[in-house]
Design an enzyme around this catalytic site. Sequence first.
Site, mmCIF file in Angstrom:
data_model
loop_
_atom_site.group_PDB
_atom_site.id
_atom_site.type_symbol
_atom_site.label_atom_id
_atom_site.label_comp_id
_atom_site.label_asym_id
_atom_site.label_seq_id
_atom_site.Cartn_x
_atom_site.Cartn_y
_atom_site.Cartn_z
ATOM 1 N N MET A 101 10.750 24.698 1.984
ATOM 2 C CA MET A 101 10.095 23.916 1.532
ATOM 3 C C MET A 101 11.449 22.949 -0.036
ATOM 4 S SD MET A 101 6.892 24.964 -1.497
ATOM 5 C CE MET A 101 5.871 25.630 0.285
ATOM 6 N N LYS A 117 0.737 -1.254 0.261
ATOM 7 C CA LYS A 117 0.518 0.161 -0.486
ATOM 8 C C LYS A 117 0.642 1.005 -0.231
ATOM 9 C CE LYS A 117 0.040 -0.401 5.258
ATOM 10 N NZ LYS A 117 -0.709 -0.346 6.585
ATOM 11 N N TYR A 131 15.178 30.805 7.371
ATOM 12 C CA TYR A 131 13.511 31.168 7.758
ATOM 13 C C TYR A 131 14.102 31.262 9.811
ATOM 14 C CZ TYR A 131 11.582 31.174 3.365
ATOM 15 O OH TYR A 131 11.369 30.890 1.851
HETATM 16 C C1 LIG Z 1 -0.166 -1.874 6.571
HETATM 17 C C2 LIG Z 1 -0.814 -2.488 6.952
HETATM 18 C C3 LIG Z 1 -0.102 -3.449 7.776
HETATM 19 C C4 LIG Z 1 1.401 -3.724 6.689
HETATM 20 O O1 LIG Z 1 1.753 -3.195 8.340
HETATM 21 P P1 LIG Z 1 3.580 -3.273 8.095
HETATM 22 O O2 LIG Z 1 3.786 -2.440 10.108
HETATM 23 O O3 LIG Z 1 4.190 -2.426 7.744
HETATM 24 O O4 LIG Z 1 3.714 -4.491 8.868
HETATM 25 C C5 LIG Z 1 -0.482 -5.042 7.693
HETATM 26 N N1 LIG Z 1 -1.944 -5.143 8.048
HETATM 27 C C6 LIG Z 1 -2.441 -4.447 7.588
HETATM 28 C C7 LIG Z 1 -4.024 -4.501 8.164
HETATM 29 C C8 LIG Z 1 -2.088 -2.833 6.911
HETATM 30 O O5 LIG Z 1 -3.248 -1.883 7.537
#
Ligand SMILES: *Cc1c(COP(=O)(O)O)cnc(C)c1O
Length: 388
Positions: free
Chosen positions: A323, A39, A274
Site C-alpha cells: 500500500m 477534468k 507479500y
Molecule cells: C476526456 C474527454 C476529452 C479529452 O480526452 P483526451 O483523450 O485526454 O484528449 C475530450 N472530450 C470529451 C467528451 C471527454 O470526455
Amino acid sequence: MIEIDKQRTWAQIHYDRIAHNVKEVQKLIGNTKIMGIVKANAYGHGAVRCTQELKKAGVDYFAVACLSEAQQLRQAGIEDPILILGYTAPACFDELAQGHFVQSVVSYDYAKKLNAYGLAHNMKMSVHVKADTGMNRTGILYEDGQKDFEQICEVYWMKGLDVQGIFSHFPVSDDLGCDSKAFTENQIRLFNELVDRLKAQGIEPGLRHIQNSYGILNYKDLGMDYCRPGLLYMGVTSDDTIEIESNPDFIPILEWKTKVSLVKDVPDGATISYGRHYTCHGTRRIASLAIGYADGLSRMCSNQGLNVSIRGHLVPIVGNICMDQCMVDVTGFDDIVEGDVATLVGKDGDQICKVDEISRLAKTINNETLSAITSRVVRIDQNNELAK
Ligand SMILES: *Cc1c(COP(=O)(O)O)cnc(C)c1O
C-alpha cells in the site's frame, strides 16, 4: 518553496512546458481553437494551475466532467466559459446558473428539465448539445439507423435554453485500422451533415467541436470551431506504442519521484514482500521505496520488471507493491543509499522513465495512470513551489 529533503513521494509538474505543447497542438489543427480539458484535476496535474497556464498560452474555453470541478475553477477566479461534459443533477440547476456554466445536453429529456428550470426562473440556461454519433454514451442519437434530428431541433428552439454549441465524441480515433478509420470518418460525416441540416432549418448551430487528443493527432484540421485535448497539453498520449498520423514534439510535464527509505543485503533464498512472489538467487541488495498503491502506483506493476531510476541506474521493482511501499533490486549499485531520490516518471541523469511503461504493465492507458496518482502525493511546480 517545498523542501525536497522533507518529502516522501511527490509529483513535479513543469507547468512552464504547457505553452510549448499547446503550440504543437495548434500546428495540427489550423484555425480551430483549443478547449482545455481539465477534468479529474487535469488528470492529476492540478486543474487550477493547468487552466492558468493554458490561459497564458491563449486557450479561452475550458471543460470539466462535473459541477464541483467547474466550481473549483470559478472559485480560483477563472472567468472564461466552462463546459460541463457530464451529468449535473437537476437539484443542482441553481448552482449551474450561479456559476454561469455551460451544461452539456446529455439527452432530450434532460434538455426538457433544464428548459423548464430556465422558464421557471425567467432565464436562459447555457448549453452545448451533445450529439451521439457512435460513442453511445451521453447525447441525443444521430447515427446511422437512428437520427433524432427533430429532437435536436427542438432543443435549439427551447426558450429556456441558450444553445451555444454542439459537439460529439470519438470512441476509436486512436486506432488507424481500416474499420476504426472508416467509423471515425463516418462520425465526422454525420456530424457535418447534422450541422448542415440545422442550418437548413434556419438554426445557428453555434460552436462545433468533436476532436479529443487522438482526433487531433490522426484527423488534424477538420475545420471545427474548437477541439478538446486533455492529454496532449500534458505532453503525452494514451500509449506510446500506438501509431499516430502526425509527428508532434510533445514534452511530458509530469515527473513522479519518491525516496529510498533503506538499503540492505538480503540472503540467498529470501523472498520479498507479500505473497513471497520474488525469491533472491544469491545475496541481493534490496532498497525499499516510500511509494505504494495508495499513492497511485498500480499493484499490477508488481514483480514485472518495472524499472525506476536511482542515481541514473535503472533498477527493477521486485515482489508485490504494498500500500505504501515497494522494493527494488539495486544489486551492484553500491552508491545507492537511504534518502536517494527514485524516479518513477521523468528524467534522472541520462535515464528517462516514461509513464507509458507503468501503464503498459498495469494493462491500462496513461489517462488512468496519471489521474490515479492520489492526493497524498505532494504536487510541486517547476520551481519546487507547492502547486494547487
Ligand atoms: C476526456 C474527454 C476529452 C479529452 O480526452 P483526451 O483523450 O485526454 O484528449 C475530450 N472530450 C470529451 C467528451 C471527454 O470526455
